[in-house]
Design a protein around this motif. Structure first.
Motif, PDB file in Angstrom:
ATOM      1  N   GLU A   1      55.330  78.918   7.631  1.00 35.12           N
ATOM      2  CA  GLU A   1      56.176  80.080   7.302  1.00 35.12           C
ATOM      3  C   GLU A   1      55.665  80.770   6.034  1.00 35.12           C
ATOM      4  OE1 GLU A   1      58.743  81.373   9.254  1.00 35.12           O
ATOM      5  OE2 GLU A   1      57.801  79.957  10.615  1.00 35.12           O
TER       6      GLU A   1
ATOM      7  N   ARG B   1      52.902  82.937   6.803  1.00 37.97           N
ATOM      8  CA  ARG B   1      53.340  84.223   7.369  1.00 37.97           C
ATOM      9  C   ARG B   1      53.724  85.204   6.277  1.00 37.97           C
ATOM     10  NH1 ARG B   1      57.112  84.795  12.352  1.00 37.97           N
ATOM     11  NH2 ARG B   1      58.608  85.060  10.686  1.00 37.97           N
TER      12      ARG B   1
ATOM     13  N   LEU C   1      51.896  88.764   5.254  1.00 36.47           N
ATOM     14  CA  LEU C   1      52.636  90.022   5.158  1.00 36.47           C
ATOM     15  C   LEU C   1      52.405  90.666   3.791  1.00 36.47           C
ATOM     16  CD1 LEU C   1      54.671  92.016   6.284  1.00 36.47           C
ATOM     17  CD2 LEU C   1      56.495  90.564   5.440  1.00 36.47           C
TER      18      LEU C   1
ATOM     19  N   GLU D   1      51.739  95.385  23.398  1.00 34.82           N
ATOM     20  CA  GLU D   1      53.200  95.298  23.180  1.00 34.82           C
ATOM     21  C   GLU D   1      53.955  96.424  23.893  1.00 34.82           C
ATOM     22  OE1 GLU D   1      52.889  93.045  18.854  1.00 34.82           O
ATOM     23  OE2 GLU D   1      53.181  95.211  18.915  1.00 34.82           O
TER      24      GLU D   1
ATOM     25  N   LYS E   1      55.168  95.786  28.461  1.00 34.67           N
ATOM     26  CA  LYS E   1      55.970  94.567  28.675  1.00 34.67           C
ATOM     27  C   LYS E   1      55.914  94.086  30.127  1.00 34.67           C
ATOM     28  CE  LYS E   1      58.200  93.677  24.685  1.00 34.67           C
ATOM     29  NZ  LYS E   1      56.955  93.852  23.949  1.00 34.67           N
TER      30      LYS E   1
ATOM     31  N   THR F   1      59.218 100.735  12.400  1.00 33.20           N
ATOM     32  CA  THR F   1      58.979  99.954  13.612  1.00 33.20           C
ATOM     33  C   THR F   1      60.132 100.134  14.584  1.00 33.20           C
ATOM     34  OG1 THR F   1      58.509  97.750  14.485  1.00 33.20           O
ATOM     35  CG2 THR F   1      60.003  97.842  12.600  1.00 33.20           C
TER      36      THR F   1
ATOM     37  N   LYS G   1      60.243  97.707  16.932  1.00 33.43           N
ATOM     38  CA  LYS G   1      60.201  96.354  17.533  1.00 33.43           C
ATOM     39  C   LYS G   1      61.038  95.379  16.727  1.00 33.43           C
ATOM     40  CE  LYS G   1      55.565  97.554  18.828  1.00 33.43           C
ATOM     41  NZ  LYS G   1      54.179  97.460  18.439  1.00 33.43           N
ATOM     42  N   GLU G   2      61.647  94.458  17.449  1.00 29.89           N
ATOM     43  CA  GLU G   2      62.533  93.491  16.802  1.00 29.89           C
ATOM     44  C   GLU G   2      61.792  92.676  15.741  1.00 29.89           C
ATOM     45  OE1 GLU G   2      65.504  90.129  18.427  1.00 29.89           O
ATOM     46  OE2 GLU G   2      64.995  91.768  19.801  1.00 29.89           O
ATOM     47  N   ASN G   3      60.554  92.263  16.101  1.00 34.59           N
ATOM     48  CA  ASN G   3      59.790  91.434  15.160  1.00 34.59           C
ATOM     49  C   ASN G   3      58.625  92.182  14.511  1.00 34.59           C
ATOM     50  OD1 ASN G   3      61.358  89.084  15.579  1.00 34.59           O
ATOM     51  ND2 ASN G   3      60.361  88.872  17.578  1.00 34.59           N
ATOM     52  N   GLY G   4      58.634  93.495  14.588  1.00 37.56           N
ATOM     53  CA  GLY G   4      57.542  94.277  14.002  1.00 37.56           C
ATOM     54  C   GLY G   4      57.753  94.446  12.503  1.00 37.56           C
ATOM     55  N   THR G   5      56.638  94.668  11.777  1.00 37.40           N
ATOM     56  CA  THR G   5      56.800  94.978  10.351  1.00 37.40           C
ATOM     57  C   THR G   5      56.550  96.467  10.102  1.00 37.40           C
ATOM     58  OG1 THR G   5      54.538  94.240  10.054  1.00 37.40           O
ATOM     59  CG2 THR G   5      56.257  92.714   9.399  1.00 37.40           C
TER      60      THR G   5
END
Ligand SMILES: Nc1ncnc2c1ncn2[C@@H]1O[C@H](COP(=O)(O)OP(=O)(O)OP(=O)(O)O)[C@@H](O)[C@H]1O
Ligand SMILES: [Mg+2]
Length: 382
Positions: A209, A212, A216, A290, A293, A336, A338-342
């Protein structure tokens, strides 16, 4: 001086470009004035003292989407009725004109088929040789380009400030992270030596983690700081071939076919930093994957544009496309959908390309997106 008693006008055979010449003989000044009104880049509506429309030039008619014949000799109120405005907008416009103050100005945001137009309206009195009021001229200037530029500058300033804050914060996060990571590794070794496998697993998750967060933070710093670039002659086909296994692997998981059109001549050589180029293409292919889908086709196409001394690389997907309201924001940091995009992929691509003298142009429809990357063609191959 405009003849305020002018009741009609015809299209002149001698002057096909000027439809604003009346039947009766005109003085040279009148003729010049009429021609000027028809040629000037400002919109002009001439009103008499009772606000009846005596003339509307082509620019004003085009700006407001009006037909000259439909408004001539009608009251200004009738003209406004044809604009299809909301009641309060109608009221604002008519009261501006009916208040008939010389030199009075107002800015008006006018929506033309969903697109905003910014118009400056100015009332100018028209007087005869004894300075008696004969009517008014409503001068309309389209200041849309200027306003949009101002908006862009404001937005860029805001982004620059956010960027500075983000860079400062990222820097401050990185140092404590390094210390935490170091100590966790020490604890991990200790737990392993003591045979505490379960706790050791927790440490590994924590380290992952932290990795990660560290990545970032690295990306944020990459965006805001000038970097050391290793510029050399790079064969782009080679760069793409090196990252192709990663892309194919990811595509396979999502039921996507990858088609790499690699035959290109002359050799697609650019002066760039190969590692940075990989980052650009990886980010674009990741976005493409992405966007598909339900599976689809990812095409990577190269073309050397010799006469323009450019190399074009297209990353084409058959995905969802980019909606209009999203398109203008995709290069903003942290934007973004996207749910998990930065929301850092595209801003980083653009930043890197800027440093390499390249550009990126999105082209999107409901049947997919093409990201076109242009790079300056280099001289000699690696
Ligand atoms: N090929 C594409 N098709 C459809 N939408 C796209 C495509 N590429 C980018 N976008 C839109 O642009 C947005 C910004 O893209 P960007 O790569 O900067 O961030 P992200 O992909 O959301 O997150 P990150 O890349 O940081 O993981 C995306 O969230 C998506 O809405
Ligand atoms: Mg992305």
């Amino acid at each position: 001086m405009i003849n305020m008693n002018m009741k009609t006008s015809i299209e002149h055979a001698d002057h096909p470009s000027c439809q604003y010449l009346p039947f009766y003989p005109m003085t040279t000044v009148e003729r010049m004035t009429a021609q000027m009104i028809s040629k000037i880049h400002l919109g002009i509506i001439v009103l008499d003292e009772c606000s009846q429309v005596l003339e509307i030039n082509p620019v004003a008619a085009a700006l407001l989407g009006l037909d000259r014949a439909q408004v001539l000799y009608r009251s200004f109120e009738e003209l406004v009725a044809q604009l299809g405005l909301h009641a309060h907008e109608k009221e604002r416009l008519t009261s501006f004109v009916y208040s008939v103050q010389d030199g009075r100005e107002m800015e008006w945001e006018w929506h033309d088929e969903g697109e905003a137009r910014y118009l400056t309206l100015r009332m100018q009195a028209i007087k005869d040789h004894e300075l008696r009021l004969q009517g008014y001229m409503l001068v309309i200037e389209d200041v849309t380009a200027l306003r949009l530029l101002e908006l862009q500058v404001r937005r860029n300033n805001r982004l620059a400030t956010i960027g500075q804050i983000a860079a400062g914060t990222a820097h401050e996060i990185r140092n404590p992270l390094t210390a935490i990571k170091g100590f966790l590794q020490v604890i991990g070794h200790k737990l392993k030596d003591d045979g505490q496998g379960k706790e050791c697993g927790y440490i590994e998750i924590m380290l992952k983690e932290i990795e990660r967060i560290s990545n970032l933070v690295g990306e944020i710093l990459l965006l805001s700081k000038p970097r050391q670039t290793d510029l050399r002659a790079v064969n782009v086909t080679k760069v793409l071939r090196e990252i192709l296994p990663i892309i194919k692997n990811e595509a396979l998981l999502h039921n996507i076919d990858v088609f790499f059109e690699k035959s290109v001549s002359p050799l697609p050589v650019v002066i760039a930093d190969g590692e940075m180029l990989k980052q650009v293409f990886l980010n674009l292919c990741k976005n493409a994957i992405e966007a598909m889908k339900q599976g689809g086709l990812l095409t990577i196409r190269l073309a050397t544009m010799v006469s323009e001394r450019k190399l074009r690389v297209e990353i084409i997907d058959s995905g969802t496309g980019i909606p209009d309201d999203v398109r203008e924001k995709i290069f903003e940091p942290f934007f973004t959908t996207k749910e998990n995009g930065t929301g850092l992929g595209l801003p980083i691509c653009r930043q890197i390309l800027l440093e390499l003298g390249g550009t990126i142009e999105p082209d999107s429809s409901e049947s997919g997106t093409t990201m076109r990357v242009y790079l300056p063609l280099g001289m000699k191959p690696e």
